[in-house]
Write a protein that holds these residues in place. Structure first.
Motif, PDB file in Angstrom:
ATOM      1  N   PHE A  13       0.884  -1.164   0.000  1.00  0.00           N
ATOM      2  CA  PHE A  13       0.000   0.000   0.000  1.00  0.00           C
ATOM      3  C   PHE A  13       0.923   1.216   0.000  1.00  0.00           C
ATOM      4  CE2 PHE A  13      -2.559  -3.259   2.230  1.00  0.00           C
ATOM      5  CZ  PHE A  13      -3.657  -3.284   1.389  1.00  0.00           C
ATOM      6  N   LYS A  16       4.235   1.015   1.897  1.00  0.00           N
ATOM      7  CA  LYS A  16       4.123   0.021   2.982  1.00  0.00           C
ATOM      8  C   LYS A  16       3.945  -1.386   2.403  1.00  0.00           C
ATOM      9  CE  LYS A  16       2.936  -1.646   6.879  1.00  0.00           C
ATOM     10  NZ  LYS A  16       3.583  -1.565   8.120  1.00  0.00           N
ATOM     11  N   GLY A  39      -1.988  -5.917  12.356  1.00  0.00           N
ATOM     12  CA  GLY A  39      -1.139  -5.353  11.305  1.00  0.00           C
ATOM     13  C   GLY A  39      -0.149  -6.330  10.687  1.00  0.00           C
ATOM     14  N   ALA A  40      -0.268  -7.619  11.019  1.00  0.00           N
ATOM     15  CA  ALA A  40       0.701  -8.601  10.517  1.00  0.00           C
ATOM     16  C   ALA A  40       0.567  -8.839   9.009  1.00  0.00           C
ATOM     17  CB  ALA A  40       0.528  -9.927  11.257  1.00  0.00           C
ATOM     18  N   GLY A  41      -0.634  -8.594   8.484  1.00  0.00           N
ATOM     19  CA  GLY A  41      -0.857  -8.838   7.055  1.00  0.00           C
ATOM     20  C   GLY A  41      -1.853  -9.957   6.783  1.00  0.00           C
ATOM     21  N   LYS A  42      -2.555 -10.389   7.824  1.00  0.00           N
ATOM     22  CA  LYS A  42      -3.473 -11.517   7.675  1.00  0.00           C
ATOM     23  C   LYS A  42      -4.668 -11.160   6.786  1.00  0.00           C
ATOM     24  CE  LYS A  42      -4.270 -11.795  12.146  1.00  0.00           C
ATOM     25  NZ  LYS A  42      -3.550 -10.611  12.644  1.00  0.00           N
ATOM     26  N   SER A  43      -5.331 -10.042   7.105  1.00  0.00           N
ATOM     27  CA  SER A  43      -6.525  -9.668   6.320  1.00  0.00           C
ATOM     28  C   SER A  43      -6.145  -9.322   4.885  1.00  0.00           C
ATOM     29  CB  SER A  43      -7.230  -8.464   6.940  1.00  0.00           C
ATOM     30  OG  SER A  43      -7.657  -8.790   8.221  1.00  0.00           O
ATOM     31  N   THR A  44      -4.981  -8.714   4.704  1.00  0.00           N
ATOM     32  CA  THR A  44      -4.537  -8.390   3.346  1.00  0.00           C
ATOM     33  C   THR A  44      -4.348  -9.687   2.543  1.00  0.00           C
ATOM     34  OG1 THR A  44      -3.441  -6.441   4.237  1.00  0.00           O
ATOM     35  CG2 THR A  44      -2.780  -7.129   2.029  1.00  0.00           C
ATOM     36  N   GLU A 155     -10.756 -13.744  11.422  1.00  0.00           N
ATOM     37  CA  GLU A 155     -11.006 -13.478  12.857  1.00  0.00           C
ATOM     38  C   GLU A 155     -12.446 -13.797  13.245  1.00  0.00           C
ATOM     39  OE1 GLU A 155      -8.860 -10.853  14.814  1.00  0.00           O
ATOM     40  OE2 GLU A 155      -7.235 -10.964  13.364  1.00  0.00           O
TER      41      GLU A 155
END
Ligand SMILES: Nc1ncnc2c1ncn2[C@@H]1O[C@H](COP(=O)(O)OP(=O)(O)OP(=O)(O)O)[C@@H](O)[C@H]1O
Length: 295
Positions: A13, A16, A39-44, A155
């Motif tokens: 992004f 980032k 913020g680890a990148g799981k949802s992305t 989640e």
């Protein structure tokens, strides 16, 4: 047999890097957990797997299909962190709208899903009037109407009490058993990841470790053997592992392997009054790999 393979998956992004060249695979019938902090990148990653985010690099293949193909979407079900259902419609209408998106829907399967998730009594209630646990059950049921092979749960348990969580997992495990449903979930909950067949530990967009939960724990954590004795001096003399004396009757010994613990207890038996053995936890594992706790 691998159902989904992701290679070199990357998403930025602006400057980032949210997901940094990761590789993973999901085998049919397995429960896979992506465990990582905020913020680890799981949802992305999930966003790319379900086709709402375009990767900057890498490839996703579900039995040869990619997320921009229609058939890919027939094989997956998605439950996002935030519900996408219509608040002002009844549960039944929300489910009908979803079902109409598919050409073939097995109505006996839909009935079964409604029953299994215990939503038959709330079908006429507006979605916005449901409790958090009821909403989540409806969200999951809706994602399963077309009998997908692979269910993504981003989640699924946040904000739910332990009983509701257990109930949902009871139903999902039944579906895994009866229909071979494959599940990829992202979670902060260590206990939830603990039940997975395979876990990917993610931090700062990278996979820090992956594997069978028990094997990872064995590899990266130490277990703790607590011994109580009235002959502490003699006991200490015979221990060749790292230990910490808690008081004059209690000692905590770091052990790498269960068989070492058994041998140690056997050899010290005449000196021990009582013992306790604790395996390393998922949190210990996470701290070891990322330098910080998950919560
Ligand atoms: N649309 C976006 N624009 C800019 N940055 C984003 C965007 N979406 C995510 N990010 C950033 O990418 C990183 C990964 O976020 P992501 O939501 O994937 O993490 P996560 O592991 O799912 O976290 P959480 O558990 O809090 O949901 C974070 O630093 C986040 O701020």
């Amino acid at each position: 047999m691998s159902l989904l393979v992701a290679k070199n998956l990357t998403k930025k992004f602006k400057n980032k890097v949210a997901v940094n060249h990761i590789d993973f695979q999901i085998n049919a019938g397995e429960l896979i957990a992506f465990l990582g902090p905020n913020g680890a990148g799981k949802s992305t990653t999930i966003g790319m797997l379900v086709g709402i985010l375009k990767p900057d690099d890498g490839k996703i293949s579900l039995h040869g299909l990619s997320p921009n193909q229609k058939n890919y979407h027939h094989q997956i079900g998605i439950v996002f962190q935030n519900s996408v259902l219509d608040d002002n419609l009844s549960v039944q209408d929300n489910l009908n709208i979803r079902a109409h998106l598919y050409q073939k829907i097995d109505s006996s399967f839909v009935k079964k899903i409604i029953k299994l998730f215990g939503i038959d009594l709330i079908l006429n209630q507006k979605y916005k009037t449901l409790s958090g646990g009821q909403k989540r059950r409806v969200d999951i049921a809706r994602a399963l109407l077309h009998q997908p092979k692979l269910l993504f749960l981003d989640e699924p348990s946040s904000g739910l009490d332990i009983q509701t969580r257990n109930k949902i997992w009871e139903t999902l495990n039944r579906l895994r058993k009866e229909y071979g449903l494959t599940i990829l979930l992202t979670t902060h909950y260590l206990e939830e990841a603990e039940n997975a067949d395979y876990v990917y530990i993610i931090d700062r967009g990278e996979i820090k470790a992956s594997g069978d939960v028990q094997k990872l724990k064995l590899k990266y954590t130490t277990s703790l053997l607590t011994l109580w004795s009235d002959q502490m001096d003699q006991l200490k003399h015979q221990i060749h592992y790292k230990y910490q004396a808690i008081d004059q009757h209690q000692i905590k010994v770091n052990i790498d392997d269960d068989s070492d613990a058994i041998n140690l207890i056997a050899s010290l038996k005449p000196l021990i009054k009582h013992f306790e053995y604790q395996h390393g936890t998922m949190n210990d594992l996470f701290v070891k790999l990322t330098g910080k706790g998950i919560r």
